[in-house]
Design a protein around this motif. Structure first.
Motif, mmCIF file in Angstrom:
data_model
loop_
_atom_site.group_PDB
_atom_site.id
_atom_site.type_symbol
_atom_site.label_atom_id
_atom_site.label_comp_id
_atom_site.label_asym_id
_atom_site.label_seq_id
_atom_site.Cartn_x
_atom_site.Cartn_y
_atom_site.Cartn_z
ATOM 1 N N CYS A 199 -16.758 -6.521 7.046
ATOM 2 C CA CYS A 199 -16.396 -7.382 8.170
ATOM 3 C C CYS A 199 -14.951 -7.079 8.539
ATOM 4 O O CYS A 199 -14.050 -7.270 7.719
ATOM 5 C CB CYS A 199 -16.567 -8.854 7.792
ATOM 6 S SG CYS A 199 -16.224 -9.984 9.152
ATOM 7 N N ASP A 227 -15.725 -14.586 12.587
ATOM 8 C CA ASP A 227 -16.942 -13.932 12.106
ATOM 9 C C ASP A 227 -17.070 -14.104 10.601
ATOM 10 O O ASP A 227 -16.076 -14.212 9.889
ATOM 11 C CB ASP A 227 -16.945 -12.435 12.431
ATOM 12 C CG ASP A 227 -17.126 -12.148 13.904
ATOM 13 O OD1 ASP A 227 -17.557 -13.054 14.639
ATOM 14 O OD2 ASP A 227 -16.844 -11.024 14.322
ATOM 15 N N ASP A 275 -20.971 -16.297 13.595
ATOM 16 C CA ASP A 275 -19.881 -16.127 14.557
ATOM 17 C C ASP A 275 -19.576 -17.484 15.185
ATOM 18 O O ASP A 275 -20.479 -18.150 15.695
ATOM 19 C CB ASP A 275 -20.309 -15.124 15.627
ATOM 20 C CG ASP A 275 -19.193 -14.718 16.576
ATOM 21 O OD1 ASP A 275 -18.030 -15.110 16.370
ATOM 22 O OD2 ASP A 275 -19.499 -13.988 17.540
ATOM 23 N N HIS A 294 -27.984 -16.601 17.114
ATOM 24 C CA HIS A 294 -27.245 -15.363 16.845
ATOM 25 C C HIS A 294 -28.022 -14.147 17.330
ATOM 26 O O HIS A 294 -29.185 -14.240 17.708
ATOM 27 C CB HIS A 294 -26.985 -15.257 15.333
ATOM 28 C CG HIS A 294 -25.912 -14.276 14.970
ATOM 29 N ND1 HIS A 294 -24.576 -14.553 15.153
ATOM 30 C CD2 HIS A 294 -25.975 -13.040 14.446
ATOM 31 C CE1 HIS A 294 -23.864 -13.512 14.732
ATOM 32 N NE2 HIS A 294 -24.696 -12.583 14.305
ATOM 33 N N SER A 315 -23.045 -8.637 14.094
ATOM 34 C CA SER A 315 -22.514 -9.567 15.080
ATOM 35 C C SER A 315 -22.406 -8.870 16.432
ATOM 36 O O SER A 315 -22.583 -7.647 16.529
ATOM 37 C CB SER A 315 -21.143 -10.099 14.644
ATOM 38 O OG SER A 315 -20.161 -9.100 14.827
#
Length: 183
Positions: A2, A11, A29, A100, A152
């Motif tokens: 990440c 995130d 997120d 998401h 994401s």
């Protein structure tokens, strides 16, 4: 991995054990950017950790998180999440998408990837009954060599120098090109 686009972000990538022994994975997120989003994600991470220790189902885990976020966020902020629980012995997957990006499921046997898109509402947007009615759980199995990609919007909304979005189609093409197949 990440990597936030800025110094702090909203995130989350996390993995955990559920009370029943399955392995859980989450990508989430927070709406908005910067320090505010980072603080709400810290709250979300804490809720995920606390709920996963006691949950035997993803719907229970997500429902608990939504209830707390709905109270804390006051509808100014919401959290999207893709959460999957995998039983390694049976290769069964339980998956919930709370507003998401859908997960991408690659089949090694066919060499194809599909998006799994059960309905779902972002965490914190609405309370109990409406959230439960709008959120679906999907169950499926992973075969040997299959891949399950949680990501994401930072991946699909990345732009090149010509300001073209990377997009969902390119993500599918990349996974199908580089994932191992058993055809």
């Amino acid at each position: 991995t990440c990597q936030p686009a800025r110094e702090v972000g909203g995130d989350l990538y996390d993995y955990f054990r559920l009370a029943d022994g399955r392995y859980g994975f989450c990508v989430a997120d927070v709406s908005g950017k910067g320090m505010s989003a980072a603080l709400y994600m810290t709250l979300t991470k804490g809720l995920l950790t606390a709920a996963s220790d006691q949950s035997h189902s993803l719907s229970g885990l997500i429902g608990d998180m939504n209830r707390h976020l709905h109270h804390a966020c006051k509808r100014k902020v919401f959290v999207t999440a893709a959460v999957a629980a995998i039983d390694p012995s049976s290769r069964s997957v339980e998956y919930i998408r709370a507003g998401h990006n859908p997960v991408l499921h690659y089949s090694a046997a066919t060499g194809t990837a599909i998006y799994r898109k059960p309905g779902g509402i972002g965490l914190g947007l609405t309370g109990g009954a409406l959230f439960e009615r709008g959120t679906r759980t999907e169950h499926f199995h992973l075969a040997l060599g299959d891949l399950l990609l949680l990501y994401s919007d930072g991946v699909t909304e990345a732009m090149n120098s010509g300001l073209e979005l990377y997009g969902e189609d390119r993500l599918v093409e990349a996974v199908q090109r580089y994932a191992p197949s058993h055809r």
